[in-house]
Design a protein around this motif. Structure first.
Motif, PDB file in Angstrom:
ATOM      1  N   ASP A   1      18.633  30.609  67.620  1.00 36.55           N
ATOM      2  CA  ASP A   1      17.162  30.440  66.964  1.00 36.55           C
ATOM      3  C   ASP A   1      16.788  31.345  65.828  1.00 36.55           C
ATOM      4  OD1 ASP A   1      16.860  28.293  68.954  1.00 36.55           O
ATOM      5  OD2 ASP A   1      15.934  29.940  70.487  1.00 36.55           O
ATOM      6  N   SER A   2      17.780  31.900  65.631  1.00 33.77           N
ATOM      7  CA  SER A   2      17.610  32.802  64.128  1.00 33.77           C
ATOM      8  C   SER A   2      17.323  32.065  63.013  1.00 33.77           C
ATOM      9  CB  SER A   2      18.698  33.822  63.908  1.00 33.77           C
ATOM     10  OG  SER A   2      19.668  33.026  63.288  1.00 33.77           O
ATOM     11  N   SER A   3      16.516  32.620  62.267  1.00 34.48           N
ATOM     12  CA  SER A   3      15.967  31.855  60.798  1.00 34.48           C
ATOM     13  C   SER A   3      17.257  31.510  59.925  1.00 34.48           C
ATOM     14  CB  SER A   3      15.111  32.531  59.949  1.00 34.48           C
ATOM     15  OG  SER A   3      15.462  33.959  59.759  1.00 34.48           O
ATOM     16  N   ALA A   4      18.332  32.404  59.857  1.00 30.10           N
ATOM     17  CA  ALA A   4      19.406  32.207  59.204  1.00 30.10           C
ATOM     18  C   ALA A   4      20.478  31.042  59.815  1.00 30.10           C
ATOM     19  CB  ALA A   4      20.221  33.481  59.133  1.00 30.10           C
ATOM     20  N   ASP A   5      20.653  31.208  61.089  1.00 31.00           N
ATOM     21  CA  ASP A   5      21.370  30.015  61.681  1.00 31.00           C
ATOM     22  C   ASP A   5      20.379  28.737  61.425  1.00 31.00           C
ATOM     23  OD1 ASP A   5      23.173  31.752  62.319  1.00 31.00           O
ATOM     24  OD2 ASP A   5      22.630  31.816  64.577  1.00 31.00           O
ATOM     25  N   GLN A   6      19.197  28.656  61.469  1.00 31.29           N
ATOM     26  CA  GLN A   6      18.533  27.422  61.409  1.00 31.29           C
ATOM     27  C   GLN A   6      18.602  26.977  59.939  1.00 31.29           C
ATOM     28  OE1 GLN A   6      16.232  25.945  63.639  1.00 31.29           O
ATOM     29  NE2 GLN A   6      16.957  26.884  65.256  1.00 31.29           N
ATOM     30  N   LYS A   7      18.733  27.872  59.002  1.00 28.20           N
ATOM     31  CA  LYS A   7      18.493  27.425  57.624  1.00 28.20           C
ATOM     32  C   LYS A   7      19.994  26.903  57.449  1.00 28.20           C
ATOM     33  CE  LYS A   7      17.473  27.302  53.326  1.00 28.20           C
ATOM     34  NZ  LYS A   7      16.504  26.559  52.747  1.00 28.20           N
ATOM     35  N   ALA A   8      21.165  27.476  58.137  1.00 23.19           N
ATOM     36  CA  ALA A   8      22.559  26.986  57.753  1.00 23.19           C
ATOM     37  C   ALA A   8      22.618  25.599  58.382  1.00 23.19           C
ATOM     38  CB  ALA A   8      23.341  27.934  58.238  1.00 23.19           C
ATOM     39  N   ALA A   9      22.019  25.342  59.539  1.00 26.05           N
ATOM     40  CA  ALA A   9      21.910  24.024  60.137  1.00 26.05           C
ATOM     41  C   ALA A   9      21.291  23.162  59.277  1.00 26.05           C
ATOM     42  CB  ALA A   9      21.686  24.055  61.617  1.00 26.05           C
ATOM     43  N   GLU A  10      20.284  23.214  58.642  1.00 28.70           N
ATOM     44  CA  GLU A  10      19.359  22.388  57.847  1.00 28.70           C
ATOM     45  C   GLU A  10      20.177  22.052  56.512  1.00 28.70           C
ATOM     46  OE1 GLU A  10      15.031  22.340  55.465  1.00 28.70           O
ATOM     47  OE2 GLU A  10      16.137  24.318  55.596  1.00 28.70           O
ATOM     48  N   ILE A  11      20.789  22.918  55.991  1.00 27.39           N
ATOM     49  CA  ILE A  11      21.808  22.554  54.907  1.00 27.39           C
ATOM     50  C   ILE A  11      23.012  21.912  55.203  1.00 27.39           C
ATOM     51  CG2 ILE A  11      23.199  23.538  52.908  1.00 27.39           C
ATOM     52  CD1 ILE A  11      21.264  26.079  52.826  1.00 27.39           C
ATOM     53  N   ALA A  12      23.485  22.138  56.542  1.00 25.76           N
ATOM     54  CA  ALA A  12      24.627  21.335  56.972  1.00 25.76           C
ATOM     55  C   ALA A  12      24.467  19.755  57.086  1.00 25.76           C
ATOM     56  CB  ALA A  12      25.302  22.034  58.133  1.00 25.76           C
ATOM     57  N   GLU A  13      23.130  19.676  57.650  1.00 28.72           N
ATOM     58  CA  GLU A  13      22.382  18.349  58.012  1.00 28.72           C
ATOM     59  C   GLU A  13      22.318  17.326  56.888  1.00 28.72           C
ATOM     60  OE1 GLU A  13      21.499  15.140  60.369  1.00 28.72           O
ATOM     61  OE2 GLU A  13      22.448  17.123  61.025  1.00 28.72           O
ATOM     62  N   LEU A  14      21.833  18.308  55.711  1.00 26.77           N
ATOM     63  CA  LEU A  14      21.606  17.460  54.490  1.00 26.77           C
ATOM     64  C   LEU A  14      22.874  16.953  53.808  1.00 26.77           C
ATOM     65  CD1 LEU A  14      18.936  19.974  52.956  1.00 26.77           C
ATOM     66  CD2 LEU A  14      18.738  17.669  53.341  1.00 26.77           C
ATOM     67  N   TRP A  15      23.954  18.016  54.070  1.00 23.38           N
ATOM     68  CA  TRP A  15      25.246  17.682  53.274  1.00 23.38           C
ATOM     69  C   TRP A  15      26.072  16.677  54.146  1.00 23.38           C
ATOM     70  CZ3 TRP A  15      27.684  18.040  48.694  1.00 23.38           C
ATOM     71  CH2 TRP A  15      29.173  17.881  48.727  1.00 23.38           C
ATOM     72  N   CYS A  16      26.190  16.988  55.313  1.00 23.77           N
ATOM     73  CA  CYS A  16      27.164  16.138  56.158  1.00 23.77           C
ATOM     74  C   CYS A  16      26.352  14.769  56.444  1.00 23.77           C
ATOM     75  CB  CYS A  16      27.372  16.806  57.486  1.00 23.77           C
ATOM     76  SG  CYS A  16      28.183  18.478  57.293  1.00 23.77           S
ATOM     77  N   ASN A  17      24.933  14.712  56.461  1.00 22.45           N
ATOM     78  CA  ASN A  17      24.769  13.397  56.924  1.00 22.45           C
ATOM     79  C   ASN A  17      23.680  12.840  55.982  1.00 22.45           C
ATOM     80  OD1 ASN A  17      26.156  13.741  59.699  1.00 22.45           O
ATOM     81  ND2 ASN A  17      24.600  15.200  60.019  1.00 22.45           N
ATOM     82  N   GLU A  18      22.446  13.393  55.811  1.00 24.73           N
ATOM     83  CA  GLU A  18      21.555  12.994  54.891  1.00 24.73           C
ATOM     84  C   GLU A  18      21.989  12.425  53.561  1.00 24.73           C
ATOM     85  OE1 GLU A  18      17.727  14.838  55.066  1.00 24.73           O
ATOM     86  OE2 GLU A  18      18.122  15.568  57.303  1.00 24.73           O
ATOM     87  N   MET A  19      22.932  13.059  53.007  1.00 26.32           N
ATOM     88  CA  MET A  19      23.427  12.864  51.520  1.00 26.32           C
ATOM     89  C   MET A  19      24.030  11.230  51.774  1.00 26.32           C
ATOM     90  SD  MET A  19      26.043  14.605  49.124  1.00 26.32           S
ATOM     91  CE  MET A  19      27.412  14.739  50.475  1.00 26.32           C
ATOM     92  N   PHE A  20      24.231  10.720  52.580  1.00 24.79           N
ATOM     93  CA  PHE A  20      24.743   9.171  52.860  1.00 24.79           C
ATOM     94  C   PHE A  20      23.690   8.373  53.459  1.00 24.79           C
ATOM     95  CE2 PHE A  20      28.322  11.948  52.747  1.00 24.79           C
ATOM     96  CZ  PHE A  20      29.005  11.555  51.402  1.00 24.79           C
ATOM     97  N   LEU A  21      22.878   9.019  54.476  1.00 24.44           N
ATOM     98  CA  LEU A  21      22.065   8.186  55.106  1.00 24.44           C
ATOM     99  C   LEU A  21      20.918   8.063  54.244  1.00 24.44           C
ATOM    100  CD1 LEU A  21      21.724   9.655  58.980  1.00 24.44           C
ATOM    101  CD2 LEU A  21      21.905   7.486  58.407  1.00 24.44           C
ATOM    102  N   GLN A  22      20.264   8.906  53.650  1.00 27.31           N
ATOM    103  CA  GLN A  22      19.122   8.423  52.722  1.00 27.31           C
ATOM    104  C   GLN A  22      19.308   7.553  51.817  1.00 27.31           C
ATOM    105  OE1 GLN A  22      16.357  11.798  53.129  1.00 27.31           O
ATOM    106  NE2 GLN A  22      15.567  11.250  50.844  1.00 27.31           N
ATOM    107  N   PRO A  23      20.238   7.512  50.929  1.00 24.44           N
ATOM    108  CA  PRO A  23      20.502   6.592  49.941  1.00 24.44           C
ATOM    109  C   PRO A  23      20.713   5.215  50.585  1.00 24.44           C
ATOM    110  CG  PRO A  23      21.691   8.518  49.583  1.00 24.44           C
ATOM    111  CD  PRO A  23      21.270   8.864  50.775  1.00 24.44           C
TER     112      PRO A  23
END
Length: 463
Positions: free
Chosen positions: A231-253
């Motif tokens: 639940d640390s802010s650093a791990d949460q931020k890492a997961a947010e960026i990983a989600e953007l790169w791995c999934n949303e970069m293709f889902l959203q377009p």
């Protein structure tokens, strides 16, 4: 657990992994890689024969139907259908093969779900232009797609542009498991953009050419939900960026026709944002998908990186996050992937809540195991209870998602018949049907018998 009426029970495969290289006009990147470095492949086994689907498809389709497979997601090979890659002229044998194949599928009662690109970049285009690094190649892909739509628009209702675009960038441009095995973070960003652009260009042609009113077009994305290690802010931020790169970069377009603003800002500030034009951005907006295919195998657990991304280093997407291996996890040790069925429920809810509850289906889900001959009985049947348990557990979570209102309309196992799996060749087996590769003898496994009952009753029962 009774699934909705009309729910589609299928399996997935691909041309390069099943057909073999018989009468192909061009080499793809894997054909070339194997021809030049066969030692890079497990037990030196290449794609020349694969599972011999080119020759065996009439009998294979009957066997699939006996295993409860009512729809087959497969791919046309660019390298088989097209003669001249620059003009899009047709290869007569390729046209004949796919025409006969799709007609036979309808005859047998196996609905074709057809994908246009499953990692089979023509090696000529890779060498001449850099493959997906080139926008010219996106134009050539559009030309190829238009030919496929003209030829088979009346035979196919379910079309898809790409399979797993993220694997293209991971394998070819980041982590060296697809030829040309580069490590070039900035190039991977442009490739990701160009693949999305190529998909939109193909969709544009679909809308112009295909008059079949039942036909839809989609994309197939491998989704690996990013979960923070804590639940640390650093791990949460890492997961947010990983989600953007791995999934949303293709889902959203694909679904919204736009890119995530946070991702664009991140890449721009790093000096690696893709090159685009206003016309291209509008093209993406105007050509979104009708349905989504989701390949799911494992989650992506991440933690904050050991070294700050502000450090002087070559840019790679994983400077922002580090993979985290959950202690005590259930693992498919043959593949090194965590088994976490709940992620399929999480995907279902994410599509429901953030992606317009678009019609979607599980386009791949399965378990690859090595040395399956360990589980052969004296009648030649593989007793793969582990695969049945894997599917049952994932389907239970999928059912929960459907009950919660997610618009999922099908489940496709990877795969129908044990097939050639890229650099890993036949090391792990995924099929509902066993393939004895030295004789090409094919027999239904216990999982195929189970899947037939599931498909015929549309009902999942507890173990």
């Amino acid at each position: 657990m009774k699934f909705p009426d009309g729910f589609v029970w299928g399996a997935a495969s691909s041309g390069p992994q099943s057909e073999g290289n018989f009468k192909k006009q061009h080499q793809n990147i894997f054909d070339y890689w194997y021809a030049t470095s066969p030692e890079d492949f497990y037990e030196d086994v290449g794609p020349d024969l694969a599972s011999n689907f080119y020759n065996d498809y009439p009998e294979d389709l009957v066997l699939m139907r006996r295993a409860g497979i009512k729809a087959l997601r497969l791919s046309i090979q660019w390298t088989r259908l097209i003669d001249d890659l620059e003009t899009g002229s047709l290869n007569a044998d390729g046209v004949e093969f796919y025409t006969k194949l799709f007609k036979k599928m309808h005859e047998v009662g196996v609905e074709p779900y057809v994908n246009l690109f499953h990692f089979d970049m023509p090696v000529e285009l890779q060498h001449k232009y850099g493959g997906w690094q080139s926008k010219h190649v996106t134009d050539l892909f559009e030309l190829y797609a238009s030919q496929a739509f003209k030829l088979f628009g009346d035979l196919v209702d379910n079309w898809f542009t790409f399979n797993e675009p993220k694997v293209i960038i991971d394998g070819q441009y980041l982590y060296q498991f697809h030829y040309p095995n580069l490590v070039d973070g900035p190039a991977s960003v442009q490739v990701a953009y160009n693949v999305n652009l190529a998909s939109a260009k193909a969709i544009r042609q679909f809308r112009k050419i295909v008059t079949n009113k039942n036909a839809t077009i989609g994309s197939i994305l491998n989704l690996t939900p990013a979960y923070p290690a804590s639940d640390s802010s650093a791990d949460q931020k890492a997961a947010e960026i990983a989600e953007l790169w791995c999934n949303e970069m293709f889902l959203q377009p694909a679904i919204h026709g736009t890119y995530p603003e946070k991702l664009v800002k991140l890449l721009d500030e790093a000096g690696v944002l893709w090159q685009s034009t206003d016309e291209e951005i509008q093209l993406l907006k105007d050509n979104t998908i009708d349905q989504l295919g989701v390949n799911y195998y494992h989650p992506f657990r991440v933690q904050a990186p050991d070294v700050s991304p502000k450090s002087l280093q070559d840019w790679m997407p994983d400077i922002y996050f580090k993979e985290y291996l959950m202690p005590g996890r259930v693992d498919n040790v043959d593949k090194g992937w965590e088994i976490y069925p709940k992620a399929l429920y999480d995907i279902a809810i994410n599509v429901r809540d953030h992606y317009d509850n678009i019609p979607w289906f599980v386009s791949e889900n399965g378990m690859g195991v090595s040395r399956e001959e360990r589980f052969l009985d004296d009648k030649g049947v593989v007793h793969d209870d582990y695969r049945i348990d894997f599917m049952r557990d994932h389907l239970s979570e999928l059912y929960r998602g459907i009950e919660a209102g997610s618009n999922c309309n099908g489940y496709f196992s990877w795969t129908a018949i044990d097939n050639w799996s890229w650099k890993n060749a036949f090391r792990n087996r995924y099929g509902l049907i066993r393939n004895e590769i030295h004789t090409q003898t094919k027999t239904i496994k216990k999982s195929g018998q189970w899947y037939n009952k599931l498909s015929s009753t549309n009902t999942l029962t507890e173990k």
